[in-house]
Enzyme design. Structure first.
Site, PDB file in Angstrom:
ATOM      1  N   LYS A  87      60.866 129.476 -40.803  1.00  0.00           N
ATOM      2  CA  LYS A  87      61.290 129.974 -42.117  1.00  0.00           C
ATOM      3  C   LYS A  87      60.225 130.928 -42.635  1.00  0.00           C
ATOM      4  CE  LYS A  87      63.523 127.846 -46.118  1.00  0.00           C
ATOM      5  NZ  LYS A  87      63.598 126.595 -46.886  1.00  0.00           N
TER       6      LYS A  87
HETATM    7  C1  E4P Z   1      66.007 125.746 -49.013  1.00  0.00           C
HETATM    8  O1  E4P Z   1      65.897 126.302 -47.976  1.00  0.00           O
HETATM    9  C2  E4P Z   1      65.385 126.206 -50.261  1.00  0.00           C
HETATM   10  O2  E4P Z   1      64.009 126.239 -50.125  1.00  0.00           O
HETATM   11  C3  E4P Z   1      65.844 125.305 -51.371  1.00  0.00           C
HETATM   12  O3  E4P Z   1      67.248 125.196 -51.300  1.00  0.00           O
HETATM   13  C4  E4P Z   1      65.395 125.702 -52.745  1.00  0.00           C
HETATM   14  O4  E4P Z   1      66.048 124.873 -53.682  1.00  0.00           O
HETATM   15  P1  E4P Z   1      65.574 124.740 -55.203  1.00  0.00           P
HETATM   16  O5  E4P Z   1      65.834 126.032 -55.884  1.00  0.00           O
HETATM   17  O6  E4P Z   1      66.434 123.642 -55.744  1.00  0.00           O
HETATM   18  O7  E4P Z   1      64.109 124.400 -55.180  1.00  0.00           O
END
Ligand code: E4P
Length: 218
Positions: A87
């Site tokens: 990622k």
């Molecule tokens: C996933 O890959 C993201 O990092 C995550 O969905 C972020 O979610 P949030 O905005 O609820 O922190």
């Protein structure tokens, strides 16, 4: 549509996996910190534990923000398990690194996507997934699902292979909206996955069926 669970909590990952509908897992440094997973060795071990529970793509986020650092960290993450997806944040060096990883056959998830232009750049670089953050757009009074629709249109125009991984999903309607638009994946907290199961008419209907069966078989 594929379902990923958006957590680093092993119990929640097991519970979602046991439902039989889980396709993968996404994590981020905040989700790791929430579970008290700190220190490089512990974090890497935690990714391996997640990979032992779910047989699907597991997103592991780099901390480096320069090209060399992202490549070094990403290659190490990818070496941990065949299902690791690196990622990478949506920054210039991140895009360069995604292009590099793409040429090496390493899967990537370009994170922190908030605009169609960013989604286009990530697809051009060869990202396997992009993560547009719906909930965080909604938080600033911008319609997150509209971004998913815009990206879907652009990717379809040019038959990009990059998959749209709707992220920052907060509730069941986000999931339904993403399914209607044609997002490839939604990464979702366990609570929202389980909320999809519920309907009051299902609950009352089942109660009636069971009560009628009991009356007839007393
Ligand atoms: C996933 O890959 C993201 O990092 C995550 O969905 C972020 O979610 P949030 O905005 O609820 O922190």
């Amino acid at each position: 549509m594929k379902f990923f669970i958006d957590t680093a909590n092993l119990d929640e990952i097991k519970e979602a996996n046991d439902l039989g509908v889980l396709d993968g897992v996404t994590t981020n440094p905040s989700l790791m910190a929430k579970e008290g997973i700190t220190g490089t060795d512990n974090i890497l071990n935690h990714y391996v534990k997640i990979c032992s529970i779910v047989d699907g793509p597991i997103s592991a986020e780099v901390i480096a923000t320069d090209f060399d650092g992202i490549v070094q960290e990403g290659e190490h993450l990818a070496s941990l398990h065949k299902n690791i997806v690196v990622k990478v944040p949506m920054i210039a060096d991140g895009i360069k690194a995604i292009k590099y990883f793409s040429s090496k056959g390493i899967k990537t998830n370009c994170t922190l996507i908030f605009s169609a232009g960013q989604a286009l750049m990530a697809a051009k670089a060869g990202a396997t997934y992009i993560s547009p953050f719906l909930g965080r757009l909604d938080d600033i009074s911008t319609e997150g699902v509209q971004l998913i629709a815009q990206i879907r249109g652009i990717y379809d125009n040019y038959a990009f292979d990059t998959e749209i991984l709707a992220a920052s999903v907060r509730h069941p309607m986000h999931i339904i909206n993403c399914a209607e638009i044609g997002a490839d994946v939604a990464t979702v907290p366990l609570k929202a996955i389980k909320a999809l199961l519920n309907h009051p008419l299902t609950t009352s209907g089942l109660e009636t069926f069971l009560a009628d069966y009991a009356k007839g078989n007393a």
